[in-house]
Motif scaffolding. Structure first.
Motif, PDB file in Angstrom:
ATOM      1  N   GLY A 215      -3.537   6.435   1.392  1.00  0.00           N
ATOM      2  CA  GLY A 215      -2.612   5.522   0.744  1.00  0.00           C
ATOM      3  C   GLY A 215      -3.306   4.429  -0.056  1.00  0.00           C
ATOM      4  O   GLY A 215      -2.958   4.179  -1.218  1.00  0.00           O
TER       5      GLY A 215
ATOM      6  N   THR B 158       0.835  -1.202   0.000  1.00  0.00           N
ATOM      7  CA  THR B 158       0.000   0.000   0.000  1.00  0.00           C
ATOM      8  C   THR B 158       0.871   1.253   0.000  1.00  0.00           C
ATOM      9  O   THR B 158       1.772   1.369   0.842  1.00  0.00           O
ATOM     10  CB  THR B 158      -0.912   0.017   1.247  1.00  0.00           C
ATOM     11  OG1 THR B 158      -1.700  -1.176   1.261  1.00  0.00           O
ATOM     12  CG2 THR B 158      -1.826   1.238   1.219  1.00  0.00           C
ATOM     13  N   PRO B 159       0.638   2.160  -0.919  1.00  0.00           N
ATOM     14  CA  PRO B 159       1.415   3.412  -0.916  1.00  0.00           C
ATOM     15  C   PRO B 159       1.215   4.178   0.385  1.00  0.00           C
ATOM     16  O   PRO B 159       0.208   4.002   1.088  1.00  0.00           O
ATOM     17  CB  PRO B 159       0.843   4.196  -2.104  1.00  0.00           C
ATOM     18  CG  PRO B 159       0.180   3.172  -2.968  1.00  0.00           C
ATOM     19  CD  PRO B 159      -0.324   2.118  -2.031  1.00  0.00           C
ATOM     20  N   VAL B 160       2.173   5.033   0.699  1.00  0.00           N
ATOM     21  CA  VAL B 160       2.124   5.820   1.928  1.00  0.00           C
ATOM     22  C   VAL B 160       1.529   7.187   1.625  1.00  0.00           C
ATOM     23  O   VAL B 160       1.979   7.891   0.714  1.00  0.00           O
ATOM     24  CB  VAL B 160       3.521   5.978   2.545  1.00  0.00           C
ATOM     25  CG1 VAL B 160       3.463   6.875   3.782  1.00  0.00           C
ATOM     26  CG2 VAL B 160       4.084   4.608   2.913  1.00  0.00           C
ATOM     27  N   SER B 161       0.525   7.547   2.374  1.00  0.00           N
ATOM     28  CA  SER B 161      -0.072   8.884   2.287  1.00  0.00           C
ATOM     29  C   SER B 161       0.399   9.689   3.496  1.00  0.00           C
ATOM     30  O   SER B 161       0.271   9.235   4.629  1.00  0.00           O
ATOM     31  CB  SER B 161      -1.601   8.794   2.292  1.00  0.00           C
ATOM     32  OG  SER B 161      -2.190  10.055   2.342  1.00  0.00           O
TER      33      SER B 161
END
Length: 354
Positions: A306, A109-112
């Protein structure tokens, strides 16, 4: 000599017009700040979505352009503790959208993220010495605030309740932004997470004016000169305007956001926590309709965005935040300079007739 009925903000901040161009992270770049400043407003640069290197570069550009005075805005939230289970449940809730759009659900999962004000950011303030430093979600801890004030900067912050305004006055603010329920983007609330505590600009501004001795800046639902006149009638010394600047060519909005701003009705915005984990007002889109704008499953700010990034990459309009206030149908396409000058001239004309 100024003919504005209240000049406290003009005198405090050294600006010509009682207008603050709102610092909108992701949508405000140096071009907007320069244009608004040259037109006589307080140009405001948002820092929350910038790295330290990007912030330093932006402030260098603004100083080189002779942008004075300058406002730099920071978030001062506390990063949340890691909650892997909550993040897993949130992504599972979104899994049907991943399958539908062909996004890779099993990929990391991308980081927000949004950067809170810290000692490193404070060093940039000390280096560039902006005339105004504003904060969202309260104020930074005492030692950092003292360092900011030692540069000579005037300090502003947003209050969404009378209690928050009193707290800000007691903790070192020089002026208070009264942020009504109508405002677009993130609510500045920090003493409570209860959305039932949030009230509209018309009710909020005069109560804050009565409760504090500081000058008050009205924000929320102000999209034309009539709103500025109303704000002065309520006791405000200035206004902060955001959504109207989203209609300018200087706004860094996506094609989807640009289209939504020009087609949505005033009734088609809502407060949502889906995109960041904190309540923020935006134009209603597919995910807000289908999941409901407020979800207890959304991870704490700023982490919930994210898991939405892969979906946004597939279909931006349905899965990205489209921040906007309720006054969007009052806004017109014009440059930031033209907008600022027009609002100032029309408001002053109306005030002189009253």
């Amino acid at each position: 000599m100024s003919t504005w009925p209240d000049t406290r903000i003009l005198d405090l901040l050294g600006i010509e017009l009682p207008i603050i161009q709102a610092p909108m992270a992701g949508a405000t770049g140096t071009a907007m700040v320069i244009a608004a400043s040259r037109a006589g407003a307080l140009g405001s640069m948002p820092a929350a979505a910038l790295s330290i290197e990007q912030l330093r570069e932006a402030l260098g550009t603004l100083r080189a352009a002779g942008t004075r005075p300058l406002n730099v805005n920071f978030f001062c939230h506390q990063p949340p503790p890691v909650d892997a289970e909550r993040e897993r449940q949130w992504k599972n809730l979104l899994e049907p959208y991943y399958r539908e759009l062909g996004a890779d659900f099993d990929a990391p999962t991308p980081v927000s993220n949004r950067a809170p004000f810290d000692s490193v950011a404070c060093e940039v303030v000390e280096e560039f010495r902006p005339e105004v430093v504003s904060f969202h979600f309260g104020l930074p801890e005492k030692r950092l605030l003292e360092r900011v004030k030692a540069t000579g900067a005037k300090v502003l912050s947003s209050a969404t309740t009378v209690q928050e305004a009193i707290w800000l006055e007691q903790h070192g603010c020089d002026a208070i932004i009264a942020m009504g329920y109508e405002a677009g983007g993130h609510r500045g609330m920090f003493l409570s997470e209860d959305l039932n505590s949030q009230i509209g600009t018309m009710a909020l501004v005069p109560q804050i004016v009565d409760a504090v001795s500081l000058p008050v800046i009205a924000a929320g639902g102000i999209g034309d000169a009539r709103g500025i006149v109303a704000a002065f009638a309520l006791g405000a010394s200035a206004v902060q305007i955001g959504t109207a600047y989203l209609f300018t060519p200087e706004a860094s909005v996506t094609a989807s956001h640009h289209s939504a701003l020009r087609s949505a009705q005033a009734s088609e915005t809502a407060l949502t926590n889906l995109f960041t984990g904190r309540p923020a007002r935006g134009i209603i889109n597919r995910i807000m309709r289908e999941l409901g704008p407020i979800s207890p499953a959304a991870p704490a700010f700023p982490l919930s965005g994210g898991a939405l990034m892969p979906l946004k990459a597939k279909h931006e309009a349905d899965f990205s935040n489209l921040w906007s206030g309720q006054a969007l149908r009052l806004c017109k396409d014009q440059t930031s300079y033209e907008l600022t000058r027009t609002l100032g001239a029309q408001a002053l004309e109306k005030l002189q007739r009253t």
